[in-house]
Design a protein around this motif. Structure first.
Motif, mmCIF file in Angstrom:
data_model
loop_
_atom_site.group_PDB
_atom_site.id
_atom_site.type_symbol
_atom_site.label_atom_id
_atom_site.label_comp_id
_atom_site.label_asym_id
_atom_site.label_seq_id
_atom_site.Cartn_x
_atom_site.Cartn_y
_atom_site.Cartn_z
ATOM 1 N N GLU A 197 0.852 -1.180 0.000
ATOM 2 C CA GLU A 197 0.000 0.000 0.000
ATOM 3 C C GLU A 197 0.890 1.234 0.000
ATOM 4 O OE1 GLU A 197 -3.931 -1.610 2.453
ATOM 5 O OE2 GLU A 197 -2.482 -0.304 3.430
ATOM 6 N N PRO A 198 0.486 2.346 -0.633
ATOM 7 C CA PRO A 198 -0.728 2.514 -1.435
ATOM 8 C C PRO A 198 -0.580 1.874 -2.818
ATOM 9 C CG PRO A 198 0.568 4.512 -1.488
ATOM 10 C CD PRO A 198 1.282 3.586 -0.540
ATOM 11 N N PRO A 200 -0.398 1.685 -6.869
ATOM 12 C CA PRO A 200 0.095 2.597 -7.909
ATOM 13 C C PRO A 200 -1.053 3.158 -8.744
ATOM 14 C CG PRO A 200 0.566 0.321 -8.492
ATOM 15 C CD PRO A 200 0.048 0.301 -7.090
ATOM 16 N N ARG A 201 -0.808 4.310 -9.380
ATOM 17 C CA ARG A 201 -1.849 4.946 -10.170
ATOM 18 C C ARG A 201 -1.953 4.343 -11.567
ATOM 19 N NH1 ARG A 201 -0.903 11.398 -8.741
ATOM 20 N NH2 ARG A 201 -1.284 11.222 -6.490
ATOM 21 N N THR A 202 -0.844 3.806 -12.081
ATOM 22 C CA THR A 202 -0.874 3.200 -13.405
ATOM 23 C C THR A 202 -1.805 1.986 -13.388
ATOM 24 O OG1 THR A 202 1.420 3.879 -13.705
ATOM 25 C CG2 THR A 202 0.544 2.277 -15.275
ATOM 26 N N ARG A 203 -2.728 1.928 -14.341
ATOM 27 C CA ARG A 203 -3.772 0.904 -14.301
ATOM 28 C C ARG A 203 -3.196 -0.503 -14.325
ATOM 29 N NH1 ARG A 203 -7.870 0.545 -19.238
ATOM 30 N NH2 ARG A 203 -5.939 -0.240 -20.167
ATOM 31 N N ARG A 206 -1.374 -1.262 -11.133
ATOM 32 C CA ARG A 206 -2.354 -1.386 -10.054
ATOM 33 C C ARG A 206 -2.983 -2.776 -10.059
ATOM 34 N NH1 ARG A 206 -6.101 1.957 -7.102
ATOM 35 N NH2 ARG A 206 -5.016 3.784 -7.904
#
Length: 651
Positions: A197-198, A200-203, A206
């Protein structure tokens, strides 16, 4: 090659390709421009000279024409200027050899510039009087082209380096979630369940991280379910649910396994603690009050015997408790019984529920005795204690045909101190062998003996409990470790040696500091050492053992858990410690009578839990062929016992 390096190499190749194409395009454009400039320059000069010289052609003033040609040529931008008449005769000629010392020959060969020639007519009135030929000098163009190329290359290389640096930093930032996934996978292989966590923003990243987190949680759940199943089985079979002490079956196994040890002196004590007036308390105040009194007595017995090596406490029936004290004489057993009864009196003075609790009866033995005989003898002593009044105790000696060697406290302390000082410790070794290959020795466990002045040998069971009570156990452990470290692999007969370390030594800071310092000095020709700690030490000194175990492993050695299953600790501590192996307590090995027994299922469940953590499982106390055959059907890694190898002197 890592993904980071592959992507970085791809970026380098891409930048190099773009740089090469751009460099070649820019170079070609510059060359074309300079070629056009040379052509224009030559043509303009030829036209200008033609017009200028035409003015002097009518007077046939060749001197003035030559002056003009010399003036133009001396500027240095021309390789050749030739003036011819109509008959082709050369009237004026100026030329110079092309010399370009500042430009490499390979560059001239790689980027050729054709020196352009231009002509113009010389007029005399309306008639042509001759021609003028002008050829530009390419040296200046080459020099300009070379300087432009060098500067362009420098800028491109600088920009490429900056692009690679920025790309590398960007890639590290973008691939950081993948690096954490790699660490997460490695932790999972080491049975550490880490959640990232957190997210990642990349799909795509993620989704990968979410899948890995789900896998980790699923594996963690599977392990915890396995551990709970094995733990519940052990508690159901061997534990009293009210007090969390052992039950009669557990205590009987502990006593029997102690009595069945071959080649060792059998001595110890058995106490029977009875709660008085439990029935009346239940009738007067309800079962909850009775349960509270039972739990209070259980806590007292657990606390009073917790520091005694090998002690086992169990609730036998409603208000009766059994206490087994191995390697304990009459004086020590009397001290324990008196301390418990004194605690009953002290609690009574505080109006505690333990006031006027009950009586204690016990026996001490010096030979192999059945559990029923111990129980009968303790019960007889208990009746005598009850007749003396509340909170009293009576301990008797079971008659023996073999006279014990009786030493007082001072005598034993002198014997032990003298043995340690004179290094009278003798090392024996017993092999722990592979399950399916008894000829392959996994390690050899060190068994210490003390040589007396008359040449006789005292076994560990005889002097270790006394060393504990006399405060000499740490000195004894140190002497055993020191002598073991002096052994070579040839002397030990194994590549690995296991040494038992007491809980007292584990909690002793100077001892552990000394141990780590000595391990750093151990040569490579010496056996790898595995330090065995009891389950009691593991549970009560969890953080100490975890830190010491980590530092021991950093030095190339290892550690294990001995007498596993003797207590009722939760299996979860194995995940925190990650020992090299656990050795199942001999009580479970002894009770292994069939493939359908509780011990068989418990050992099988333990193997599943331990193996899921990457921990090996060894069975100790293998004394018979039947035990060996049953254990071979389980998923154990190694076995140890008199059936497989007899202890033999090694130093």
């Amino acid at each position: 090659m890592t993904l980071f390096r592959q992507l970085l190499l791809f970026i380098l190749i891409l930048i190099l390709t773009l740089f090469t194409v751009s460099w070649v395009t820019r170079l070609q454009a510059t060359r074309t421009y300079l070629q056009q400039q040379l052509q224009s320059h030559a043509q303009d000069t030829a036209t200008s000279l033609g017009l200028t010289i035409s003015a002097y052609s009518a007077q046939d003033d060749m001197a003035a024409a030559e002056t003009i040609v010399n003036t133009i040529f001396d500027r240095g931008y021309y390789r050749l200027i030739v003036l011819r008449d109509l008959d082709g005769q050369v009237r004026i000629k100026r030329s110079v050899e092309v010399a370009m010392d500042t430009v490499p020959a390979w560059f001239i060969h790689l980027v050729p510039l054709e020196p352009p020639r231009a002509t113009a007519g010389i007029m005399n009135g309306w008639f042509q009087a001759g021609t003028i030929l002008v050829e530009s000098h390419p040296g200046f163009a080459y020099s300009s082209l070379w300087d432009t190329t060098v500067n362009m290359t420098r800028w491109y290389l600088l920009l490429a380096a900056l692009a690679c640096l920025a790309g590398g930093m960007g890639l590290r930032l973008l691939l950081r979630p993948l690096a954490r996934v790699e660490d997460q996978a490695r932790a999972l292989s080491q049975r550490r369940f880490e959640i990232q966590e957190p997210l990642p923003r990349t799909r795509e990243l993620r989704q990968v991280v979410q899948a890995m987190n789900q896998t980790t949680l699923r594996v963690k759940t599977m392990f915890e379910e396995q551990a709970r199943t094995a733990q519940q089985l052990r508690r159901q079979a061997y534990s009293d649910p009210l007090t969390n002490l052992g039950n009669r079956r557990y205590l009987e196994n502990q006593v029997a396994s102690w009595m069945d040890r071959p080649g060792t002196e059998i001595r110890g004590a058995f106490l029977l603690v009875h709660i008085t007036g439990l029935k009346e308390l239940n009738e007067e105040k309800g079962f909850q009050a009775g349960d509270e009194r039972i739990q209070a007595v259980a806590d007292l017995l657990r606390a009073r015997t917790g520091g005694i090596p090998g002690a086992a406490v169990a609730r036998l029936t409603g208000g009766d408790f059994g206490v087994f004290l191995p390697d304990t004489g009459l004086d020590e057993a009397s001290h324990v019984a008196d301390a418990i009864c004194q605690r009953f009196w002290d609690q009574g003075a505080e109006n505690h529920p333990l006031s006027d609790t009950g009586s204690i009866g016990g026996v001490v033995f010096g030979r192999k005795t059945s559990f029923s005989s111990l129980l009968a003898g303790a019960d007889s002593a208990l009746q005598a204690a009850s007749g003396k009044g509340p909170n009293q105790w009576v301990i008797r000696r079971i008659p023996t045909r073999i006279e014990d060697v009786v030493r007082g406290r001072i005598g034993w302390k002198k014997v032990l101190e003298q043995a340690i000082a004179e290094e009278a410790i003798v090392l024996f070794g017993q092999a722990c062998v592979a399950l399916n290959d008894p000829q392959r020795v996994l390690h050899r466990e060190i068994l210490a003996r003390l040589r007396e002045s008359d040449g006789g040998l005292l076994r560990a069971e005889q002097f270790v409990p006394l060393a504990h009570r006399l405060g000499l156990i740490t000195r004894l452990d140190r002497s055993v470790v020191e002598k073991t470290m002096a052994l070579t692999k040839e002397q030990a007969g194994a590549d690995q040696l296991a040494i038992n370390i007491s809980p007292t030594s584990l909690a002793d800071g100077p001892f552990t500091t000394w141990l780590l310092a000595r391990l750093e000095e151990t040569g490579r020709d010496r056996p790898r050492l595995i330090f065995e700690f009891t389950e009691f030490a593991a549970v009560h000194h969890l953080e100490l053992l975890a830190e010491l175990g980590r530092r021991i492993r950093d030095l190339g050695h290892g550690y294990g858990i001995d007498h596993f299953g003797q207590g009722f600790a939760n299996f979860g501590y194995l995940k925190s410690l990650q020992p090299d192996y656990v050795k199942i307590d001999r009580a479970f090995t002894r009770e292994l009578v069939s493939a359908g027994s509780d011990s068989h299922f418990f050992i099988h469940s333990l193997c599943s839990v331990a193996h899921s953590l990457g921990i090996a499982v060894h069975g100790e106390g293998v004394e018979t062929t039947d035990q060996h055959l049953l254990l071979r059907g389980l998923s154990l890694d190694g076995l140890q016992g008199y059936h497989l190898d007899q202890p033999r002197e090694i130093a």
